[in-house]
Design a protein around this motif. Structure first.
Motif, PDB file in Angstrom:
ATOM      1  N   LEU A  27      -4.154  -3.670   2.134  1.00 16.98           N
ATOM      2  CA  LEU A  27      -4.033  -4.146   3.521  1.00 16.98           C
ATOM      3  C   LEU A  27      -3.253  -5.447   3.631  1.00 16.98           C
ATOM      4  O   LEU A  27      -2.350  -5.568   4.456  1.00 16.98           O
ATOM      5  CB  LEU A  27      -5.417  -4.380   4.131  1.00 16.98           C
ATOM      6  CG  LEU A  27      -6.217  -3.175   4.590  1.00 16.98           C
ATOM      7  CD1 LEU A  27      -7.408  -3.653   5.401  1.00 16.98           C
ATOM      8  CD2 LEU A  27      -5.372  -2.223   5.429  1.00 16.98           C
ATOM      9  N   HIS A  28      -3.630  -6.441   2.811  1.00 14.64           N
ATOM     10  CA  HIS A  28      -3.048  -7.779   2.984  1.00 14.64           C
ATOM     11  C   HIS A  28      -2.029  -8.132   1.919  1.00 14.64           C
ATOM     12  O   HIS A  28      -1.367  -9.160   2.032  1.00 14.64           O
ATOM     13  CB  HIS A  28      -4.137  -8.858   2.920  1.00 14.64           C
ATOM     14  CG  HIS A  28      -5.384  -8.522   3.651  1.00 14.64           C
ATOM     15  ND1 HIS A  28      -5.448  -8.523   5.012  1.00 14.64           N
ATOM     16  CD2 HIS A  28      -6.609  -8.149   3.216  1.00 14.64           C
ATOM     17  CE1 HIS A  28      -6.675  -8.171   5.384  1.00 14.64           C
ATOM     18  NE2 HIS A  28      -7.388  -7.934   4.309  1.00 14.64           N
ATOM     19  N   GLY A  78      -7.437 -11.316   7.559  1.00 15.49           N
ATOM     20  CA  GLY A  78      -7.722 -11.460   6.133  1.00 15.49           C
ATOM     21  C   GLY A  78      -9.091 -10.889   5.845  1.00 15.49           C
ATOM     22  O   GLY A  78      -9.791 -10.454   6.756  1.00 15.49           O
ATOM     23  N   PRO A  79      -9.507 -10.867   4.585  1.00 17.08           N
ATOM     24  CA  PRO A  79     -10.793 -10.266   4.232  1.00 17.08           C
ATOM     25  C   PRO A  79     -11.966 -11.099   4.749  1.00 17.08           C
ATOM     26  O   PRO A  79     -11.803 -12.289   5.023  1.00 17.08           O
ATOM     27  CB  PRO A  79     -10.779 -10.250   2.705  1.00 17.08           C
ATOM     28  CG  PRO A  79      -9.839 -11.346   2.319  1.00 17.08           C
ATOM     29  CD  PRO A  79      -8.802 -11.404   3.396  1.00 17.08           C
ATOM     30  N   LYS A  97      -5.528 -15.553  -6.680  1.00 18.63           N
ATOM     31  CA  LYS A  97      -6.247 -16.584  -5.928  1.00 18.63           C
ATOM     32  C   LYS A  97      -7.498 -17.055  -6.682  1.00 18.63           C
ATOM     33  O   LYS A  97      -8.535 -17.329  -6.077  1.00 18.63           O
ATOM     34  CB  LYS A  97      -6.604 -16.071  -4.536  1.00 18.63           C
ATOM     35  CG  LYS A  97      -5.369 -15.942  -3.635  1.00 18.63           C
ATOM     36  CD  LYS A  97      -5.728 -15.653  -2.206  1.00 18.63           C
ATOM     37  CE  LYS A  97      -4.498 -15.346  -1.374  1.00 18.63           C
ATOM     38  NZ  LYS A  97      -3.723 -16.557  -1.010  1.00 18.63           N
ATOM     39  N   ASP A 138     -12.116  -4.603   3.584  1.00 18.63           N
ATOM     40  CA  ASP A 138     -11.665  -5.984   3.408  1.00 18.63           C
ATOM     41  C   ASP A 138     -10.369  -6.037   2.614  1.00 18.63           C
ATOM     42  O   ASP A 138      -9.639  -7.029   2.695  1.00 18.63           O
ATOM     43  CB  ASP A 138     -12.747  -6.816   2.728  1.00 18.63           C
ATOM     44  CG  ASP A 138     -13.834  -7.185   3.721  1.00 18.63           C
ATOM     45  OD1 ASP A 138     -13.482  -7.751   4.763  1.00 18.63           O
ATOM     46  OD2 ASP A 138     -15.008  -6.860   3.473  1.00 18.63           O
ATOM     47  N   TYR A 139     -10.103  -4.994   1.819  1.00 25.31           N
ATOM     48  CA  TYR A 139      -8.870  -4.966   1.019  1.00 25.31           C
ATOM     49  C   TYR A 139      -8.155  -3.628   1.040  1.00 25.31           C
ATOM     50  O   TYR A 139      -6.936  -3.574   1.038  1.00 25.31           O
ATOM     51  CB  TYR A 139      -9.185  -5.319  -0.461  1.00 25.31           C
ATOM     52  CG  TYR A 139      -9.728  -6.709  -0.614  1.00 25.31           C
ATOM     53  CD1 TYR A 139      -8.870  -7.794  -0.767  1.00 25.31           C
ATOM     54  CD2 TYR A 139     -11.097  -6.952  -0.550  1.00 25.31           C
ATOM     55  CE1 TYR A 139      -9.361  -9.088  -0.862  1.00 25.31           C
ATOM     56  CE2 TYR A 139     -11.606  -8.231  -0.638  1.00 25.31           C
ATOM     57  CZ  TYR A 139     -10.734  -9.298  -0.795  1.00 25.31           C
ATOM     58  OH  TYR A 139     -11.226 -10.565  -0.873  1.00 25.31           O
ATOM     59  N   TRP A 178      -4.079 -10.244  -5.044  1.00 25.94           N
ATOM     60  CA  TRP A 178      -3.033 -10.972  -4.332  1.00 25.94           C
ATOM     61  C   TRP A 178      -1.758 -11.200  -5.141  1.00 25.94           C
ATOM     62  O   TRP A 178      -1.074 -12.229  -4.920  1.00 25.94           O
ATOM     63  CB  TRP A 178      -3.577 -12.337  -3.863  1.00 25.94           C
ATOM     64  CG  TRP A 178      -4.792 -12.249  -3.016  1.00 25.94           C
ATOM     65  CD1 TRP A 178      -6.087 -12.316  -3.439  1.00 25.94           C
ATOM     66  CD2 TRP A 178      -4.847 -12.042  -1.601  1.00 25.94           C
ATOM     67  NE1 TRP A 178      -6.950 -12.172  -2.377  1.00 25.94           N
ATOM     68  CE2 TRP A 178      -6.207 -12.007  -1.229  1.00 25.94           C
ATOM     69  CE3 TRP A 178      -3.866 -11.896  -0.605  1.00 25.94           C
ATOM     70  CZ2 TRP A 178      -6.626 -11.817   0.084  1.00 25.94           C
ATOM     71  CZ3 TRP A 178      -4.288 -11.715   0.711  1.00 25.94           C
ATOM     72  CH2 TRP A 178      -5.651 -11.677   1.038  1.00 25.94           C
ATOM     73  N   PHE A 212      -8.561  -6.909  10.883  1.00 25.76           N
ATOM     74  CA  PHE A 212      -8.640  -7.428   9.507  1.00 25.76           C
ATOM     75  C   PHE A 212      -7.244  -7.732   8.967  1.00 25.76           C
ATOM     76  O   PHE A 212      -7.046  -8.716   8.268  1.00 25.76           O
ATOM     77  CB  PHE A 212      -9.328  -6.425   8.573  1.00 25.76           C
ATOM     78  CG  PHE A 212     -10.741  -6.102   8.965  1.00 25.76           C
ATOM     79  CD1 PHE A 212     -11.551  -7.061   9.532  1.00 25.76           C
ATOM     80  CD2 PHE A 212     -11.263  -4.830   8.759  1.00 25.76           C
ATOM     81  CE1 PHE A 212     -12.851  -6.764   9.905  1.00 25.76           C
ATOM     82  CE2 PHE A 212     -12.558  -4.527   9.126  1.00 25.76           C
ATOM     83  CZ  PHE A 212     -13.359  -5.491   9.710  1.00 25.76           C
ATOM     84  N   ARG A 213      -6.273  -6.872   9.293  1.00 27.61           N
ATOM     85  CA  ARG A 213      -4.919  -7.090   8.774  1.00 27.61           C
ATOM     86  C   ARG A 213      -4.341  -8.404   9.299  1.00 27.61           C
ATOM     87  O   ARG A 213      -3.614  -9.093   8.601  1.00 27.61           O
ATOM     88  CB  ARG A 213      -3.985  -5.929   9.162  1.00 27.61           C
ATOM     89  CG  ARG A 213      -4.200  -4.682   8.320  1.00 27.61           C
ATOM     90  CD  ARG A 213      -3.232  -3.584   8.702  1.00 27.61           C
ATOM     91  NE  ARG A 213      -1.932  -3.734   8.091  1.00 27.61           N
ATOM     92  CZ  ARG A 213      -0.786  -3.905   8.738  1.00 27.61           C
ATOM     93  NH1 ARG A 213      -0.776  -3.946  10.059  1.00 27.61           N
ATOM     94  NH2 ARG A 213       0.345  -4.024   8.105  1.00 27.61           N
ATOM     95  N   HIS A 218      -9.282 -16.040   2.691  1.00 29.96           N
ATOM     96  CA  HIS A 218      -7.948 -15.789   2.146  1.00 29.96           C
ATOM     97  C   HIS A 218      -7.113 -15.007   3.156  1.00 29.96           C
ATOM     98  O   HIS A 218      -7.615 -14.535   4.155  1.00 29.96           O
ATOM     99  CB  HIS A 218      -8.056 -14.965   0.857  1.00 29.96           C
ATOM    100  CG  HIS A 218      -8.623 -15.715  -0.302  1.00 29.96           C
ATOM    101  ND1 HIS A 218      -9.217 -15.100  -1.369  1.00 29.96           N
ATOM    102  CD2 HIS A 218      -8.697 -17.051  -0.564  1.00 29.96           C
ATOM    103  CE1 HIS A 218      -9.619 -16.004  -2.242  1.00 29.96           C
ATOM    104  NE2 HIS A 218      -9.331 -17.194  -1.778  1.00 29.96           N
ATOM    105  N   GLY A 219      -5.850 -14.849   2.805  1.00 35.55           N
ATOM    106  CA  GLY A 219      -4.976 -14.096   3.702  1.00 35.55           C
ATOM    107  C   GLY A 219      -4.517 -14.965   4.856  1.00 35.55           C
ATOM    108  O   GLY A 219      -4.470 -16.188   4.757  1.00 35.55           O
TER     109      GLY A 219
END
Lengths: 102, 558
Positions: free
Chosen positions: B49-50, A87-88, B80, B416-417, B95, A83-84, A93-94
């Protein structure tokens, strides 16, 4: 019994953007896992993590992540790292936003 | 709505200026990350995470149209294009970039908002019943008290380095919509001899050690509220386990020392503190109350609404599920579902935020609320405006008629985050909601609260879901454990673990089997899932969840 060493990369988050980054052989931080330096023994991994962690003006929270070597470069062994580097899953995104980053 | 005083505005400006300088010092290397981290957390800034995540406080879930528009602007300009509304009635931006955060905080300050104490070991954003000030069943609007607590707890010098975070929730109604029994302190408004006061509950909480709170005092008057709260927090501040973060919450302190000892210590401390406020808190409360005067309600016929309700089935379904009784019979409380099946629970796009702001400004006395169930509320809508409101929501993709139904799922951001997560929550919520929406079965299934957390910290409230789902990492694979029979209301209960977990592929069929079992077990449509569960217990649901295991056991026994 000594467990066989699992290959690793040094990963962190970019200080300004928070984006996932990987340490390369030439001491740069890359957004691409494929460009990460693959560390194949404990001592090297430890030394490279120390190098990465010391770059406090550019990154946060460096650590070692397990990878599996592949022809296209290292692949994550754990879904968290997958995932890193992607992205999600609920939005595009990401890193996946720029296909070349994945 | 509470309007900031000059003092409040100056305080926020000053804090933002301090944090701007701290960010600059981090970027130029004057501060290390170890030094900077507690400072950024005090201002709601996490690293996930991101990217970074900024958690913005929405005190007791109340905001107006202008504030919602500003959140939309922030989402568009620095994020976003969307925001995530949370189970703590806050909003999170997923973000933001570190160099932009000071500008974002200034933009929040422009509309009387901030991100202070949305993280760290402090008293967090105070939460309250999302129908406060509107519900037909309410004794009194709890928000003036919530605002008083917010002002008392913000930058409270004694409570900036607590053993752990501390969460306070208030309810003004006998129907508990604020989960008061699963907070560090829950305040449930009650009436005694004609006087309004609070039952004080402490030591509730979810996370790795879920506990239902215990009543420490059956009645506290508004005049004694702050000194009593201060007594509780200061007793815990001394006793709380700073040696082990997993044992630091007040629920463990109460568990280890016993409620009677804690009560005695709190009473002793309360006796000392009681006179120290010298009536200043009550004068402040009176000032605060003026900001929460009810709106000037419209008068006008509701006949057109009743006709439309009779004729239009889609509108009727939406009114039946998404509106609740208002204390003014010509009005309704509207819940805007942020749970359109297939979408991310709790997310709203900037465009949707602007539509909700517009509806609030034109048809809702400029008031909005965020619910802990991750929906948005228009607390005051005249029934003659419901049809227009419904149409505007339809056009914005916000008219899902599913409040309280199986697709109205609470889900934390999960892996996811979130950097703490052990598995994903969002895709599981999306799949369950889509599955039952496709079957068109959820209105028949009725009230069923599914709550999903992506780790044991339980931000998704899984312990108190009728069906709770906990995502774990089992040997490098996402695995989902089911709990059953949890309850978030005045009859609060922690769910029972049903058995071994399921893989991501198996979880939707497992939930389907549970629902099918319920439909077979219920006496009739009036018996909701939780009632059936309480009547028949875990066993028949377990049989439905694990048919193979049950069959093997039967064969072995034969």
């Amino acid at each position: 019994m000594v467990r066989p060493f699992i290959d690793k990369v040094v990963t962190a988050n970019d200080l300004r953007e928070g984006d996932v980054v990987y340490l390369t052989e030439v001491n740069n931080w890359s957004r691409h896992l494929a460009e990460a330096e693959v560390l194949q023994d404990e001592a090297t991994a430890k030394a490279r993590l120390a190098v990465g962690s010391s770059d406090v003006l550019n990154i946060i929270g460096a650590y070692l992540a397990d990878v599996t070597p592949a022809e296209t470069g290292p692949e994550p062994r754990h879904f968290r790292e997958e995932f890193r580097r992607t992205g999600p899953s609920n939005y595009f995104h990401g890193k996946q936003e720029s296909a070349e980053n994945v | 709505m509470y309007k900031y005083s000059q003092f409040d505005s100056d305080f926020i400006r000053q804090r933002n200026a301090q944090f701007r300088a701290q960010i600059e010092r981090r970027l130029n290397g004057s501060l290390t990350e170890d030094e900077f981290k507690p400072l950024r957390l005090m201002n709601g800034l996490y690293l996930q995470l991101h990217a970074y995540m900024l958690r913005v406080a929405i005190p007791y879930g109340s905001l107006n149209g202008g504030q919602m528009r500003q959140l939309a602007m922030i989402a568009d300009r620095w994020d976003k294009g969307y925001g995530h509304f949370t189970t703590r009635q806050n909003i999170q931006f997923n973000w933001p970039k570190l160099p932009d955060v000071a500008d974002i905080l200034d933009a929040l300050g422009d509309v009387d908002m901030h991100a202070i104490q949305t993280s760290g070991n402090t008293i967090r954003n105070v939460t309250a019943d999302h129908f406060a000030g509107a519900a037909a069943d309410e004794l009194e609007d709890p928000r003036p008290y919530a605002e008083l607590i917010r002002q008392w707890s913000t930058d409270h010098p004694e409570f900036q380095f607590l053993p752990r975070k501390f969460k306070i929730a208030l309810s003004g109604s006998p129907r508990d919509r604020a989960v008061t029994r699963a907070h560090d302190i829950g305040l449930r408004m009650v009436k005694k001899q004609g006087l309004v006061g609070f039952e004080v509950i402490i030591g509730g909480g979810l996370g790795r050690t879920p506990m239902i709170g215990k009543v420490i005092r059956e009645f506290i008057t508004p005049a004694d509220l702050l000194p009593y709260l201060e007594a509780i927090v200061s007793v815990w501040n001394l006793l709380g386990r700073r040696d082990n973060k997993y044992k630091a919450r007040i629920k463990i302190t109460v568990h280890e020392h016993g409620i009677d000892k804690i009560r005695a210590l709190v009473e002793e401390r309360f006796a000392l503190l009681r006179g120290s406020f010298q009536g200043n808190d009550q004068r402040l409360l009176e000032q605060i109350r003026t900001g929460f005067a009810p709106p000037t309600f419209k008068t006008g016929p509701v006949k057109a609404f009743e006709q439309r309700y009779g004729l239009d089935r889609v509108f009727r379904d939406w009114v039946n599920t998404n509106t609740h009784p208002h204390r003014n019979h010509a009005y309704a409380i509207v819940s805007i579902s942020l749970k359109t099946p297939g979408k991310t629970p709790g997310d709203a796009s900037a465009e949707q935020m602007r539509v909700m702001a517009e509806i609030a400004e034109h048809y809702g006395h400029d008031e909005l609320r965020v619910s802990h169930e991750q929906n948005l509320i228009l607390p005051h809508v005249h029934k003659s405006d419901l049809e227009t409101v419904h149409k505007m929501l339809q056009r914005a993709g916000l008219a899902a008629a599913n409040i309280g139904l199986i697709s109205d799922i609470i889900a934390c951001p999960g892996m996811d985050y979130c950097a703490l997560a052990t598995a994903r929550s969002i895709p599981i919520a999306q799949e369950i909601a889509t599955h039952f929406d496709t079957l068109k079965a959820e209105h028949d299934i009725g009230v069923l609260k599914v709550k999903i957390s992506g780790c044991i910290n339980a931000c998704g409230h899984h312990h108190i879901g009728h069906i709770g789902i906990l995502g774990l990492d089992r040997a490098g694979v996402e695995n989902y454990q089911i709990t059953l029979g949890g309850d978030a209301t005045e009859t609060a209960a922690i769910g029972e673990r049903a058995g071994p977990g399921f893989s991501a592929d198996e979880i939707v069929p497992a939930i389907d089997r549970l629902v099918t079992a319920y439909l077979e077990l219920r006496t009739d449509r009036s018996e909701a899932f939780l009632q059936t569960y309480r009547r028949v217990g875990l066993a028949p649901f377990k049989t439905a969840l694990y048919p193979e295991t049950t069959r093997i056991r039967q064969v072995n026994a034969a």
